[in-house]
Design an enzyme around this catalytic site. Structure first.
Site, mmCIF file in Angstrom:
data_model
loop_
_atom_site.group_PDB
_atom_site.id
_atom_site.type_symbol
_atom_site.label_atom_id
_atom_site.label_comp_id
_atom_site.label_asym_id
_atom_site.label_seq_id
_atom_site.Cartn_x
_atom_site.Cartn_y
_atom_site.Cartn_z
ATOM 1 N N CYS A 1 -24.701 -28.637 -19.819
ATOM 2 C CA CYS A 1 -24.700 -29.097 -21.209
ATOM 3 C C CYS A 1 -25.727 -28.417 -22.105
ATOM 4 C CB CYS A 1 -24.930 -30.609 -21.259
ATOM 5 S SG CYS A 1 -23.591 -31.555 -20.509
ATOM 6 N N HIS B 1 -19.114 -33.582 -28.044
ATOM 7 C CA HIS B 1 -20.010 -32.723 -27.270
ATOM 8 C C HIS B 1 -19.213 -31.575 -26.663
ATOM 9 C CE1 HIS B 1 -22.866 -31.330 -24.403
ATOM 10 N NE2 HIS B 1 -22.759 -32.276 -23.482
ATOM 11 N N CYS C 1 -29.995 -33.252 -21.974
ATOM 12 C CA CYS C 1 -29.924 -33.535 -20.540
ATOM 13 C C CYS C 1 -28.888 -32.614 -19.916
ATOM 14 C CB CYS C 1 -29.584 -35.000 -20.295
ATOM 15 S SG CYS C 1 -28.020 -35.548 -21.006
#
Length: 402
Positions: free
Chosen positions: A91, A358, A388
């Protein structure tokens, strides 16, 4: 060591990552091309000056594979001499791509670079690239592998975040995102995605649900109960953290990040390279860092890496005006705020991934641009961006306005 400056940034709107999403017909290559063309054209950039293009992509397979950064640079007519490299740190890939591009400048080896990222989650499914971590016992057992949603629920259980607290955070994210669009805060940075005929497919983030309230979220069932209880991952969680008696499953589709498509690009260079190209710097990259964190909690890396990057920069939490923490799950941001005793006015003031989505490989570059715009809008000076990461990691970057 030369400074690395941010000269500009752009992003596409985020389209729903489903077959009926507005960007479903657009490949990852075309999304990345859109961002690269926009960063070039709006700056009148001679791409002969560009030394490298670094793009994050978390599932670089199929049509998104084969070093999409190089392919996107070519299709965007950057010239044959412009190389490209694709990176993957889950991510944080988009933010790490910016950091990698900045590091090339700071090392004095490149003068002008582009960092960013892309993900087409409607066309290349989440997890399509596979990997040993979830399936090979050699790593899965050692790292207490569990789905990220169960880890998010473990964080909520360990640090005391109720379903209501997580839902209230999600409602606020939706409200802030809607207000930001209504007030035009994204107007100068979001570039529309068009089809081959020049017709606009999407000009605005389409995952948002501005009418979201506590009542509508209360109707949603927790998403990770079956995985946790029947899949055995609750037992993994409590084995890794025996201080947690039981996992309280509080996350669902409404307080977790949305699956979307999108791309972003950030133009970075030295002071001399910018001056030579007629560019005005907007911010300086002061420091960046990566860290490994507890693989079972998995998503608390932003806390650990923030401490590390602040030490590296010789700064304290109070020296940062704004924080941008990717909203992978509500508990991630609530834990970050708890750890540093931060109020809501300093963190994700324009909303985040719970509302807008996202797009894995692009998000880091997107939220870096969002917080830079907010620094300029409010006249503030410093910001810290962090995400994260799967398998227990964190990435963070500190910028300061010029």
């Amino acid at each position: 060591m030369p400074d690395a400056f941010i000269y500009d940034h752009v992003r596409t709107p985020r389209g729903r990552g489903k077959t009926d999403g507005s960007l479903h017909e657009v490949t990852a290559l075309r999304l990345a091309e859109t961002a690269l063309r926009a960063i070039r054209d709006r700056n009148g950039l001679d791409t002969a000056r560009v030394d490298d293009v670094v793009l994050g992509c978390v599932d670089p397979v199929g049509e998104a594979g084969g070093d999409i950064a190089r392919a996107a640079a070519l299709v965007a007519d950057y010239g044959d001499h412009v190389p490209g490299v694709q990176i993957n740190r889950f991510c944080a890939s988009g933010l790490d791509a910016v950091n990698f591009a900045a590091a090339q400048v700071m090392a004095g080896q490149h003068d002008l670079t582009v960092g960013g990222g892309v993900e087409s989650m409607s066309r290349v499914g989440l997890g399509a690239s596979g990997g040993a971590w979830p399936v090979d016992p050699a790593i899965a057992i050692k790292s207490y592998f569990m789905p990220q949603g169960v880890s998010a629920d473990l964080i909520a259980s360990k640090y005391g975040f109720s379903r209501d607290a997580c839902d209230a955070y999600a409602v606020e994210s939706q409200a802030r995102s809607a207000r930001s669009w209504e007030e035009g805060r994204f107007r100068d940075s979001v570039v529309p995605v068009r089809d081959i005929n020049g017709l606009t497919l999407l000009a605005r983030d389409e995952h948002m649900r501005p009418g979201t309230d506590m009542q509508s979220l209360a109707a949603l069932k927790p998403s990770f109960v079956q995985m946790g209880q029947m899949g055995g991952f609750d037992a993994v969680a409590t084995d890794a953290h025996p201080d947690v008696e039981a996992v309280d499953h509080v996350h669902h589709a409404g307080n977790s990040s949305g699956i979307v498509d999108g791309a972003a690009a950030v133009l970075i260079g030295s002071r001399d390279a910018g001056a030579g190209a007629g560019l005005t710097p907007r911010a300086r990259i002061r420091a960046f860092a990566n860290i490994g964190s507890d693989p079972a909690l998995m998503l608390t890396g932003p806390v650990d890496v923030t401490r590390k990057v602040l030490r590296r920069a010789g700064m304290e939490v109070g020296d940062i005006d704004l924080f941008e923490v990717n909203e992978a799950f509500a508990s991630v941001v609530l834990r970050f705020r708890q750890a540093f005793d931060l109020g809501p006015d300093a963190v994700n003031v324009n909303g985040g991934a719970i509302a807008m989505g996202h797009p894995l490989g692009a998000t880091g570059a997107m939220i870096l641009g969002t917080v830079l715009d907010e620094l300029e809008r409010t006249g503030k000076a410093t910001a810290l961006v962090t995400l994260c990461i799967g398998a227990g990691m964190g990435t963070a970057t500190i910028i300061e306005r010029v």
